[in-house]
Design an enzyme around this catalytic site. Structure first.
Site, PDB file in Angstrom:
ATOM      1  N   LEU A 135       9.819  14.960  21.333  1.00  0.00           N
ATOM      2  CA  LEU A 135      10.318  16.196  20.727  1.00  0.00           C
ATOM      3  C   LEU A 135      10.972  15.972  19.365  1.00  0.00           C
ATOM      4  CD1 LEU A 135      11.821  17.631  24.023  1.00  0.00           C
ATOM      5  CD2 LEU A 135       9.590  18.150  23.010  1.00  0.00           C
ATOM      6  N   HIS A 136      10.874  16.995  18.531  1.00  0.00           N
ATOM      7  CA  HIS A 136      11.471  16.959  17.191  1.00  0.00           C
ATOM      8  C   HIS A 136      11.979  18.362  16.845  1.00  0.00           C
ATOM      9  CE1 HIS A 136       7.709  18.819  16.051  1.00  0.00           C
ATOM     10  NE2 HIS A 136       7.028  17.785  16.509  1.00  0.00           N
ATOM     11  N   GLU A 137      12.453  18.527  15.629  1.00  0.00           N
ATOM     12  CA  GLU A 137      13.044  19.807  15.204  1.00  0.00           C
ATOM     13  C   GLU A 137      12.064  20.983  15.313  1.00  0.00           C
ATOM     14  OE1 GLU A 137      16.140  20.908  14.117  1.00  0.00           O
ATOM     15  OE2 GLU A 137      16.847  19.008  14.931  1.00  0.00           O
ATOM     16  N   GLY A 138      10.774  20.703  15.192  1.00  0.00           N
ATOM     17  CA  GLY A 138       9.772  21.769  15.336  1.00  0.00           C
ATOM     18  C   GLY A 138       9.832  22.357  16.735  1.00  0.00           C
ATOM     19  N   HIS A 139       9.848  21.475  17.745  1.00  0.00           N
ATOM     20  CA  HIS A 139       9.977  21.942  19.135  1.00  0.00           C
ATOM     21  C   HIS A 139      11.306  22.687  19.318  1.00  0.00           C
ATOM     22  CE1 HIS A 139       7.339  18.248  19.717  1.00  0.00           C
ATOM     23  NE2 HIS A 139       6.610  19.196  20.262  1.00  0.00           N
ATOM     24  N   LYS A 197       2.267  25.674  13.337  1.00  0.00           N
ATOM     25  CA  LYS A 197       1.662  24.416  12.873  1.00  0.00           C
ATOM     26  C   LYS A 197       0.290  24.219  13.516  1.00  0.00           C
ATOM     27  CE  LYS A 197       1.704  19.629  12.664  1.00  0.00           C
ATOM     28  NZ  LYS A 197       1.242  19.231  13.995  1.00  0.00           N
ATOM     29  N   ASP A 198       0.171  24.619  14.813  1.00  0.00           N
ATOM     30  CA  ASP A 198      -1.115  24.535  15.505  1.00  0.00           C
ATOM     31  C   ASP A 198      -1.783  25.906  15.432  1.00  0.00           C
ATOM     32  OD1 ASP A 198      -1.123  21.743  17.224  1.00  0.00           O
ATOM     33  OD2 ASP A 198       0.873  22.498  16.826  1.00  0.00           O
ATOM     34  N   VAL A 252       8.022  23.911  11.100  1.00  0.00           N
ATOM     35  CA  VAL A 252       9.218  23.221  10.594  1.00  0.00           C
ATOM     36  C   VAL A 252       8.754  21.954   9.880  1.00  0.00           C
ATOM     37  CG1 VAL A 252      11.396  22.116  11.232  1.00  0.00           C
ATOM     38  CG2 VAL A 252      10.628  24.156  12.446  1.00  0.00           C
TER      39      VAL A 252
HETATM   40  P1  AMP Z   1       3.057  19.582  21.052  1.00  0.00           P
HETATM   41  O1  AMP Z   1       4.171  18.888  21.764  1.00  0.00           O
HETATM   42  O2  AMP Z   1       2.589  18.889  19.832  1.00  0.00           O
HETATM   43  O3  AMP Z   1       1.939  19.986  21.993  1.00  0.00           O
HETATM   44  O4  AMP Z   1       3.671  20.956  20.521  1.00  0.00           O
HETATM   45  C1  AMP Z   1       4.311  21.850  21.380  1.00  0.00           C
HETATM   46  C2  AMP Z   1       4.583  23.143  20.627  1.00  0.00           C
HETATM   47  O5  AMP Z   1       5.421  22.857  19.503  1.00  0.00           O
HETATM   48  C3  AMP Z   1       3.304  23.776  20.071  1.00  0.00           C
HETATM   49  O6  AMP Z   1       3.381  25.185  20.220  1.00  0.00           O
HETATM   50  C4  AMP Z   1       3.341  23.380  18.625  1.00  0.00           C
HETATM   51  O7  AMP Z   1       2.662  24.273  17.775  1.00  0.00           O
HETATM   52  C5  AMP Z   1       4.831  23.393  18.337  1.00  0.00           C
HETATM   53  N1  AMP Z   1       5.128  22.560  17.164  1.00  0.00           N
HETATM   54  C6  AMP Z   1       4.740  21.282  16.939  1.00  0.00           C
HETATM   55  N2  AMP Z   1       5.141  20.869  15.716  1.00  0.00           N
HETATM   56  C7  AMP Z   1       5.782  21.920  15.158  1.00  0.00           C
HETATM   57  C8  AMP Z   1       6.416  22.133  13.898  1.00  0.00           C
HETATM   58  N3  AMP Z   1       6.482  21.185  12.964  1.00  0.00           N
HETATM   59  N4  AMP Z   1       6.976  23.334  13.660  1.00  0.00           N
HETATM   60  C9  AMP Z   1       6.924  24.333  14.598  1.00  0.00           C
HETATM   61  N5  AMP Z   1       6.344  24.190  15.800  1.00  0.00           N
HETATM   62  C10 AMP Z   1       5.778  23.002  16.082  1.00  0.00           C
END
Ligand code: AMP
Length: 284
Positions: free
Chosen positions: A33-37, A154-155, A181
């Site tokens: 996890l990161h700030e986007g999550h 982002k996706d 993010v």
């Molecule tokens: P993931 O863990 O990569 O499957 O992502 C889980 C959710 O977090 C998905 O809906 C992604 O689109 C969202 N996500 C991933 N990276 C970002 C980001 N940089 N900014 C915003 N949402 C993100």
């Protein structure tokens, strides 16, 4: 914060929460996890009584040559992160719990619109990926029950496919797509950024720089085709491979030939062995 691994148990617990009149927000993730999550978690916390985050690296959405085995799984750190973010439930099922009879045959709704959305962009290079995504998201939503679903812009294609999927299946799920993010220098946050060496990290910056540059040029109404080709040439100077770079209609994800009110520029590039995706939306 409650950590739940059993799908049926979570289903039961969330049913009870809803019976008490609580609204539920759901953030599906693959962890690391990161700030986007975190931005999705914050939005869910703001808009719902209960927030649930799933961490599940779903094998059915990875191709045989992709990075399933090396996908990062820093579980303890993720759980600390979610505790600090005041998440109510973390759902962390095993592969066997999610697919008890072996890997479920992925969904293929021939009459629905989402398979069409899934064809271009990432779908062209990751056959079966969005069928795997649609399958796991449907399973997850059947486990969580009625909720608001938080996804990241982002996706781009994933958000489009899932939004269409929940409409095609007549669910009552409300999809909320939150802005991408970025790191201070513009790189879109991603669980895969940790794979980048210092030199690759520096070169990866070209992706967001070129996307935002192209956005400015498109707003000045320069030719779509010429700008696209110029951007690809520029990108090739920094990244190791441009898998795709398309200017599309954000609703249909079909490439556009001429200017239109709303456009999206989406790309997937390899920097070293790491595949990165990014996009920008343009509203003229
Ligand atoms: P993931 O863990 O990569 O499957 O992502 C889980 C959710 O977090 C998905 O809906 C992604 O689109 C969202 N996500 C991933 N990276 C970002 C980001 N940089 N900014 C915003 N949402 C993100």
């Amino acid at each position: 914060m409650k950590l739940v691994r059993d799908p049926e148990k979570l289903q039961r617990m969330l049913r009870e929460e809803r019976a008490r009149g609580k609204s539920v927000g759901f953030v599906p993730t693959m962890g690391a996890l990161h700030e986007g999550h975190l931005s999705l978690v914050r939005a869910s916390n703001r808009e719902n009584d209960i927030t649930i985050v799933s961490i599940f690296v779903n094998p059915t959405q990875f191709g045989p040559k992709e990075d399933l085995a090396r996908y990062p799984r820093p579980t303890r750190r993720d759980l600390d992160f979610l505790r600090a973010a005041k998440v109510d439930f973390v759902f962390m099922p095993s592969v066997e719990a999610m697919y008890p009879k072996g890997l479920a045959e992925p969904l293929k709704l021939k009459n629905a619109k989402w398979p069409r959305l899934a064809k271009g962009l990432c779908g062209k290079f990751r056959p079966g990926h969005f069928c795997g995504v649609a399958t796991v998201v449907t399973k997850l939503l059947n486990i969580t029950g009625l909720c608001r679903l938080y996804l990241g812009a982002k996706d781009l294609q994933q958000a489009a496919v899932i939004s269409q999927l929940v409409r095609d299946l007549d669910t009552d799920i409300q999809v909320r797509v939150m802005p991408t993010v970025r790191e201070k220098d513009g790189l879109a946050m991603s669980s895969r950024n940790r794979f980048l060496s210092t030199d690759e990290r520096r070169r990866a910056l070209a992706i967001s720089r070129i996307l935002f540059g192209l956005k400015r040029e498109l707003l000045r109404k320069r030719s779509v085709a010429t700008l696209r080709l110029r951007a690809i040439q520029e990108l090739k100077k920094s990244v190791d491979r441009v898998q795709y770079f398309e200017i599309v209609d954000p609703g249909t994800l079909v490439p556009v030939k001429k200017h239109q009110k709303k456009m999206a520029v989406a790309t997937a590039c390899f920097v070293g062995k790491t595949r990165l995706i990014d996009n920008v939306i343009i509203r003229a």
